[in-house]
Design a protein around this motif. Structure first.
Motif, mmCIF file in Angstrom:
data_model
loop_
_atom_site.group_PDB
_atom_site.id
_atom_site.type_symbol
_atom_site.label_atom_id
_atom_site.label_comp_id
_atom_site.label_asym_id
_atom_site.label_seq_id
_atom_site.Cartn_x
_atom_site.Cartn_y
_atom_site.Cartn_z
ATOM 1 N N LEU A 42 0.874 -1.180 0.000
ATOM 2 C CA LEU A 42 0.000 0.000 0.000
ATOM 3 C C LEU A 42 0.906 1.222 0.000
ATOM 4 C CD1 LEU A 42 -2.895 -0.482 2.607
ATOM 5 C CD2 LEU A 42 -3.108 -0.241 0.136
ATOM 6 N N VAL A 43 0.824 2.044 -1.034
ATOM 7 C CA VAL A 43 1.682 3.219 -1.125
ATOM 8 C C VAL A 43 0.825 4.472 -1.268
ATOM 9 C CG1 VAL A 43 3.557 1.894 -2.169
ATOM 10 C CG2 VAL A 43 1.947 3.103 -3.647
ATOM 11 N N GLY A 44 1.403 5.605 -0.902
ATOM 12 C CA GLY A 44 0.700 6.877 -0.982
ATOM 13 C C GLY A 44 1.297 7.860 -0.006
ATOM 14 N N GLU A 45 0.909 9.111 -0.121
ATOM 15 C CA GLU A 45 1.474 10.143 0.743
ATOM 16 C C GLU A 45 0.975 9.982 2.173
ATOM 17 O OE1 GLU A 45 -1.907 13.387 -0.700
ATOM 18 O OE2 GLU A 45 0.222 13.766 -1.042
ATOM 19 N N SER A 46 1.666 10.603 3.112
ATOM 20 C CA SER A 46 1.242 10.537 4.507
ATOM 21 C C SER A 46 -0.154 11.142 4.632
ATOM 22 C CB SER A 46 2.228 11.295 5.402
ATOM 23 O OG SER A 46 2.317 12.640 5.011
ATOM 24 N N GLY A 47 -1.000 10.482 5.418
ATOM 25 C CA GLY A 47 -2.370 10.947 5.582
ATOM 26 C C GLY A 47 -3.328 10.400 4.542
ATOM 27 N N SER A 48 -2.849 9.486 3.673
ATOM 28 C CA SER A 48 -3.712 8.963 2.614
ATOM 29 C C SER A 48 -4.622 7.838 3.100
ATOM 30 C CB SER A 48 -2.868 8.468 1.431
ATOM 31 O OG SER A 48 -2.016 7.415 1.830
ATOM 32 N N GLY A 49 -4.343 7.304 4.312
ATOM 33 C CA GLY A 49 -5.203 6.272 4.873
ATOM 34 C C GLY A 49 -4.581 4.893 4.918
ATOM 35 N N LYS A 50 -3.286 4.781 4.597
ATOM 36 C CA LYS A 50 -2.612 3.471 4.557
ATOM 37 C C LYS A 50 -2.605 2.800 5.931
ATOM 38 C CE LYS A 50 1.446 4.970 3.210
ATOM 39 N NZ LYS A 50 1.263 6.408 3.413
ATOM 40 N N SER A 51 -2.079 3.511 6.934
ATOM 41 C CA SER A 51 -1.966 2.921 8.269
ATOM 42 C C SER A 51 -3.336 2.672 8.900
ATOM 43 C CB SER A 51 -1.127 3.830 9.187
ATOM 44 O OG SER A 51 0.200 3.924 8.725
ATOM 45 N N VAL A 52 -4.285 3.572 8.662
ATOM 46 C CA VAL A 52 -5.642 3.389 9.202
ATOM 47 C C VAL A 52 -6.265 2.126 8.632
ATOM 48 C CG1 VAL A 52 -7.983 4.355 9.264
ATOM 49 C CG2 VAL A 52 -6.016 5.836 9.651
ATOM 50 N N THR A 53 -6.054 1.882 7.343
ATOM 51 C CA THR A 53 -6.552 0.663 6.704
ATOM 52 C C THR A 53 -6.012 -0.573 7.410
ATOM 53 O OG1 THR A 53 -6.732 1.745 4.530
ATOM 54 C CG2 THR A 53 -6.580 -0.662 4.552
ATOM 55 N N ALA A 54 -4.693 -0.590 7.643
ATOM 56 C CA ALA A 54 -4.057 -1.746 8.280
ATOM 57 C C ALA A 54 -4.522 -1.926 9.723
ATOM 58 C CB ALA A 54 -2.541 -1.579 8.232
ATOM 59 N N GLN A 55 -4.604 -0.839 10.459
ATOM 60 C CA GLN A 55 -4.984 -0.922 11.872
ATOM 61 C C GLN A 55 -6.429 -1.371 12.048
ATOM 62 O OE1 GLN A 55 -4.010 2.889 13.595
ATOM 63 N NE2 GLN A 55 -1.843 2.684 13.064
#
Length: 532
Positions: free
Chosen positions: A40-53
């Motif tokens: 999952l790639v994208g700029e900070s704040g794009s929702g990557k970590s929220v998706t995983a968590q």
């Protein structure tokens, strides 16, 4: 057995605060198969970590956070699974490496205890001797130097990269089927990145482990991922096989990410520029004590006697592996830790100054720490954090003037001034790093020590920060001590480079010379690893 291991369907996550709703993830869909790596790639704040968590129910409970959709694991939707079920899955079937190791590790417990706790929890009946042996083997696997001596170390006694490797060891302790790796190599230098990636790939084959990799490092993603999903503003804007996506990106944002790379050279300094900081025979040795009288029996030689000079308007880049003494050198120059040797700032000897005498000079020497979340007070708003320095060093300023300065500084680092009323936990790792940079910039100091200031930022924002730092350097004649493992950023920022290994300065010189004619074998290895 079905080929599919995890199926995420129509996943949406929204946060509610002060009668406002913010959608962080919007109807995201993806599938991870056995032994497969999805990035999952994208700029900070794009929702990557929220998706995983959200997959492991690590987000705040309702009503602060609302999650909908499905994350199917063995036919069960983990988003709504009961507490007992999700506890068995976490750390056993699905493990996670978090982005900021300092905030994920317990500061009161040794490394051995924290790793051992995970082993004991999911392997009931295992003996203490077996736990210790497994812990030691894990630390050796992730390339912790002197692993046996590090067993009883605490998180604050390790470098950022070492803490990150401990997190990786903890995640792999129970041989999970799926590893969620949130920026797993952010704090590591390029040579260790390669070692860690090879280790993870090896374990992936041995354990038939799947990986959900969250990263802003597209060079890393290109080498390890089977599939890539690009996120922007909570949406997946493009996804597909790794090779196809990198060779033929369709979405403009994907094209922007792939082409983003810090480039250019630092602005030439004045030939008549005077030294702003000079150190001679600077040494940092930490004593090792034992016995009831705590007698010193040896030393950890964090920084061997080192000389350096930084001129006004100049950037000195410091590179080297984690644990090589880079950050320790910066802390010693700022008198945050005891050291021996001579330090002169702006022609004034500061080595012998006590903390009270040195305090007025702290306005002129600022630092941006490696771990932004660990250095931001969670009880203070962003405005209070950034404005604290002004309140201390320019107490005559009116509240309105301080607020204006805060807004201007936030704009300079690419953040909306309206965020000053929010708190650190409400931001992504990259956004917190920019907040930390703003806190240092607001006092317009003469020297800033930048300890991995772009490590948590994606390439597009790195480019913006490099440009920002260059512009501020030219405008205010700022000097930087730029500590980083990212050689692309160092090359774009630094006039001169110092290479450190095991506490020693092994090579120093002009940036062009270091990159094109390195003398030391370790320097050559660093450059080769960085530009594969």
């Amino acid at each position: 057995m079905s080929e599919s291991l995890l199926q995420v369907a129509e996943l949406s996550v929204s946060f509610h605060q002060a009668n406002q709703t913010f959608t962080a993830v919007n109807k995201v869909n993806f599938t991870i198969n056995h032994s497969e790596t999805l990035a999952l790639v994208g700029e900070s704040g794009s929702g990557k970590s929220v998706t995983a968590q959200s997959i492991l129910q690590l987000l705040p409970p309702a009503p602060a956070c609302q999650t909908s959709g499905k994350a199917l694991w063995n036919g069960e939707n983990l988003l709504v699974a009961p507490t007992e079920t999700i506890r068995k899955v976490r750390g056993n079937d699905i493990a996670m490496i978090f982005q900021e190791p300092m905030t994920s590790l317990n500061p009161l417990h040794s490394i051995a205890k924290q790793i051992g706790e995970i082993i004991q929890l999911h392997q009931p009946g295992i003996s203490k001797a077996e736990i210790k042996q497994q812990t030691l083997e894990l630390l050796e696997q992730v390339e912790i130097h002197n692993a046996k001596q590090r067993l009883n170390a605490y998180p604050h006694e390790l470098s950022g990269g070492q803490r990150q490797r401990v997190m990786i060891a903890m995640a792999l302790a129970n041989k999970p089927k799926l590893l969620i790796a949130d920026e797993p190599t952010t704090a590591l230098d390029v040579t260790v990145q390669l070692q860690i990636l090879k280790l993870i790939e090896q374990l992936q084959v041995e354990l038939e482990m799947a990986i959900l990799l969250i990263s802003h490092d597209l060079n890393l993603v290109q080498h390890v991922a089977h599939k890539v999903a690009v996120m922007k503003d909570g949406n997946i804007v493009e996804s597909g096989p790794c090779d196809t996506l990198f060779k033929h990106p369709n979405h403009p944002y994907t094209q922007l990410l792939i082409n983003a790379e810090p480039t250019g050279t630092p602005i030439p300094i004045d030939k008549e520029a005077k030294p702003i900081l000079a150190a001679k025979q600077l040494k940092v040795w930490f004593p090792l004590t034992a016995g009831i009288f705590k007698r010193t029996f040896d030393f950890i030689k964090a920084v061997e006697p080192t000389d350096l000079i930084i001129k006004q308007g100049e950037t000195l880049g410091v590179v080297g592996e984690s644990g090589s003494g880079k950050s320790t050198l910066g802390f010693a120059l700022l008198k945050l830790i005891p050291s021996e040797g001579d330090i002169h700032f702006n022609s004034q000897a500061i080595s012998s100054l006590n903390q009270h005498e040195f305090r007025p000079l702290r306005r002129d020497i600022q630092i941006v720490f490696q771990d932004p979340f660990g250095s931001l007070n969670p009880r203070m708003s962003i405005g209070q954090i950034i404005g604290e320095g002004l309140s201390i060093h320019q107490s005559q300023l009116a509240v309105e003037d301080i607020d204006l300065e805060i807004c201007q500084t936030l704009s300079e680092v690419g953040l909306d001034p309206s965020i000053r009323h929010r708190y650190p936990h409400e931001f992504s790792g990259g956004q917190r790093q920019r907040i930390a940079i703003a806190r240092a910039l607001i006092l317009k100091p003469k020297l800033i020590i930048l300890d991995e200031p772009t490590s948590a930022l994606d390439r597009t924002v790195q480019t913006q920060i490099v440009s920002l730092l260059r512009n501020l350097q030219q405008k205010y004649q700022l000097s930087y001590l730029f500590i980083s493992h990212d050689l692309a950023v160092v090359k774009a920022m630094s006039h001169r480079i110092m290479v450190m290994q095991k506490g020693q300065c092994i090579e120093t010189g002009e940036t062009h010379d270091i990159f094109h004619q390195p003398n030391h074998p370790y320097t050559k290895a660093l450059i080769e690893a960085a530009f594969l």
